[in-house]
Write a protein that holds these residues in place. Structure first.
Motif, PDB file in Angstrom:
ATOM      1  N   PHE A 244       0.862  -1.199  -0.072  1.00  0.00           N
ATOM      2  CA  PHE A 244       0.171   0.109   0.085  1.00  0.00           C
ATOM      3  C   PHE A 244       0.835   1.187  -0.017  1.00  0.00           C
ATOM      4  O   PHE A 244       0.355   2.402   0.366  1.00  0.00           O
ATOM      5  N   VAL A 245       2.078   1.248  -0.615  1.00  0.00           N
ATOM      6  CA  VAL A 245       2.844   2.207  -0.464  1.00  0.00           C
ATOM      7  C   VAL A 245       2.423   3.194  -1.615  1.00  0.00           C
ATOM      8  O   VAL A 245       2.913   4.512  -1.681  1.00  0.00           O
ATOM      9  N   GLU A 246       1.773   2.712  -2.665  1.00  0.00           N
ATOM     10  CA  GLU A 246       1.116   3.612  -3.412  1.00  0.00           C
ATOM     11  C   GLU A 246      -0.423   3.195  -3.401  1.00  0.00           C
ATOM     12  O   GLU A 246      -0.695   2.010  -2.749  1.00  0.00           O
ATOM     13  N   ALA A 247      -1.236   3.713  -4.446  1.00  0.00           N
ATOM     14  CA  ALA A 247      -2.694   3.405  -4.193  1.00  0.00           C
ATOM     15  C   ALA A 247      -2.804   2.050  -4.645  1.00  0.00           C
ATOM     16  O   ALA A 247      -2.368   1.617  -5.810  1.00  0.00           O
ATOM     17  N   ASN A 248      -3.554   0.977  -4.049  1.00  0.00           N
ATOM     18  CA  ASN A 248      -3.926  -0.545  -4.352  1.00  0.00           C
ATOM     19  C   ASN A 248      -4.741  -0.335  -5.693  1.00  0.00           C
ATOM     20  O   ASN A 248      -5.343   0.697  -5.911  1.00  0.00           O
ATOM     21  N   PRO A 249      -4.506  -1.113  -6.577  1.00  0.00           N
ATOM     22  CA  PRO A 249      -3.510  -2.304  -6.658  1.00  0.00           C
ATOM     23  C   PRO A 249      -2.291  -2.172  -7.400  1.00  0.00           C
ATOM     24  O   PRO A 249      -1.543  -3.055  -7.921  1.00  0.00           O
ATOM     25  N   ILE A 250      -1.680  -0.729  -7.520  1.00  0.00           N
ATOM     26  CA  ILE A 250      -0.467  -0.680  -7.950  1.00  0.00           C
ATOM     27  C   ILE A 250       0.855  -1.507  -7.562  1.00  0.00           C
ATOM     28  O   ILE A 250       1.347  -2.345  -8.385  1.00  0.00           O
ATOM     29  N   PRO A 251       0.930  -1.513  -6.199  1.00  0.00           N
ATOM     30  CA  PRO A 251       2.025  -2.100  -5.910  1.00  0.00           C
ATOM     31  C   PRO A 251       2.022  -3.704  -5.735  1.00  0.00           C
ATOM     32  O   PRO A 251       3.001  -4.413  -6.201  1.00  0.00           O
ATOM     33  N   GLU A 264       3.202  -9.615 -17.256  1.00  0.00           N
ATOM     34  CA  GLU A 264       3.552  -8.204 -17.416  1.00  0.00           C
ATOM     35  C   GLU A 264       2.516  -7.216 -16.274  1.00  0.00           C
ATOM     36  O   GLU A 264       1.516  -7.744 -15.345  1.00  0.00           O
ATOM     37  N   THR A 265       2.834  -6.146 -16.017  1.00  0.00           N
ATOM     38  CA  THR A 265       2.047  -5.066 -14.982  1.00  0.00           C
ATOM     39  C   THR A 265       1.728  -3.752 -15.901  1.00  0.00           C
ATOM     40  O   THR A 265       2.325  -3.073 -16.220  1.00  0.00           O
ATOM     41  N   HIS A 266       0.379  -3.941 -15.938  1.00  0.00           N
ATOM     42  CA  HIS A 266      -0.287  -2.745 -16.719  1.00  0.00           C
ATOM     43  C   HIS A 266      -1.558  -2.448 -15.999  1.00  0.00           C
ATOM     44  O   HIS A 266      -2.167  -3.186 -15.389  1.00  0.00           O
ATOM     45  N   PHE A 267      -1.949  -1.147 -15.978  1.00  0.00           N
ATOM     46  CA  PHE A 267      -3.191  -0.680 -15.312  1.00  0.00           C
ATOM     47  C   PHE A 267      -3.863   0.267 -16.124  1.00  0.00           C
ATOM     48  O   PHE A 267      -3.439   0.653 -17.493  1.00  0.00           O
ATOM     49  N   ARG A 268      -5.036   0.695 -15.851  1.00  0.00           N
ATOM     50  CA  ARG A 268      -6.036   1.711 -16.722  1.00  0.00           C
ATOM     51  C   ARG A 268      -5.813   2.916 -15.908  1.00  0.00           C
ATOM     52  O   ARG A 268      -5.575   3.193 -14.723  1.00  0.00           O
TER      53      ARG A 268
END
Length: 292
Positions: A244-251, A264-268
């Protein structure tokens, strides 16, 4: 019904932001192999706030298909609009999920009377079991114990995911709602104590990266094995803050790639890749929690 170690599953995505359905199916198999007791599909950790309704339905449907009845699937079905939440609820019902998780309406800041009306309207749209989700740190809306107690009288409102981290709520909730009403933690740092205080399990972010260890923790806590539960909790402790060092679910999504669980690690957007500083923190937590 919904007890033990339940994962708040991430939604894997390709670089263009589209859902990676192949990896999603792989994650289901991974969790079943690791002993996870249930899956929350497209909850807030699954980036539900950035998925359109057709995508949301498609992702939950893919999880239901991959699970094939082996463990319970709980679908995220909440929205800040009651009408949209009812639309999602009916769609989830048609997919054959085992239950639904409905977050308190975010941004609107409804009154407690408004919350009662909101959740009752959603519950009336389905016969499937409903779990309330209280996470005021994200919604700016707190479902009071009194409101939970009132809603527990609705036949298909069967439990609560409590992400407040306030352990003083557990005993009053149990007394007010009865033994059959499910109390699930939604706060990993206090989850062990929550279960030892009478909770039934955890819907966990950490479970995405250490499912076998988190399952063992939940099993020990629910069995009243305090020494084992404390040992396992201490082992996982570095992850509770790092994820939770950054907004979930980034970490957690980045941690899953680092561990080789995903490719891979990708987000919207508006979520983006973690900073290098955050990666250092997460990497150190991963190394500190290697199974022995």
């Amino acid at each position: 019904m919904f007890r033990g170690s339940i994962v708040a599953l991430v939604t894997p995505m390709h670089q263009d932001g589209q859902i990676d359905f192949s990896t999603l199916a792989d994650l289901v198999e991974f969790h079943i192999e690791q002993g996870t007791d249930g899956i929350v599909a497209v909850g807030t950790t699954g980036e539900s706030a950035t998925l359109g309704v057709p995508e949301h339905i498609a992702a939950v449907g893919a999880v239901v298909k991959a699970v094939a009845g082996r463990i319970p699937v709980i679908a995220g079905s909440g929205a800040n609009s009651t009408a949209e939440a009812i639309e999602l609820t009916r769609a989830m019902d048609a997919l054959g999920v085992d239950g639904m998780l409905t977050v308190a309406p975010y941004y609107n800041k409804p009154s407690q009377n408004g919350l009662v009306a909101h959740f009752k309207a959603i519950a009336a749209a389905t016969d499937k079991p409903q779990l309330l989700y209280n996470v005021p740190g994200r919604t700016v809306c707190d479902i009071s114990n009194e409101t939970v107690a009132e809603l527990s009288k609705v036949d298909n409102i069967v439990g609560l995911k409590d992400a407040t981290g306030d352990l003083s709520r557990v005993t009053p909730l149990r007394q007010a709602c009865g033994e059959e009403f499910l109390l699930l933690s939604g706060d990993d740092p206090t989850a062990m104590a929550f279960m030892l205080a009478g909770g039934d399990g955890v819907i966990s972010v950490t479970n995405n990266v250490r499912p076998a260890e988190f399952k063992a923790l939940c099993s020990a806590a629910l069995a009243g094995d305090i020494a084992t539960a404390r040992r396992l909790d201490a082992q996982l402790l570095p992850l509770y803050s790092a994820l939770f060092v950054e907004a979930n679910p980034i970490p957690v999504k980045w941690a899953m790639e680092e561990l080789g669980i995903t490719r891979e690690t990708h987000f919207r957007l508006p979520l983006t890749e973690p900073s290098e500083h955050s990666k250092t923190i997460v990497r150190a937590a991963i190394e500190a929690t290697q199974p022995v």
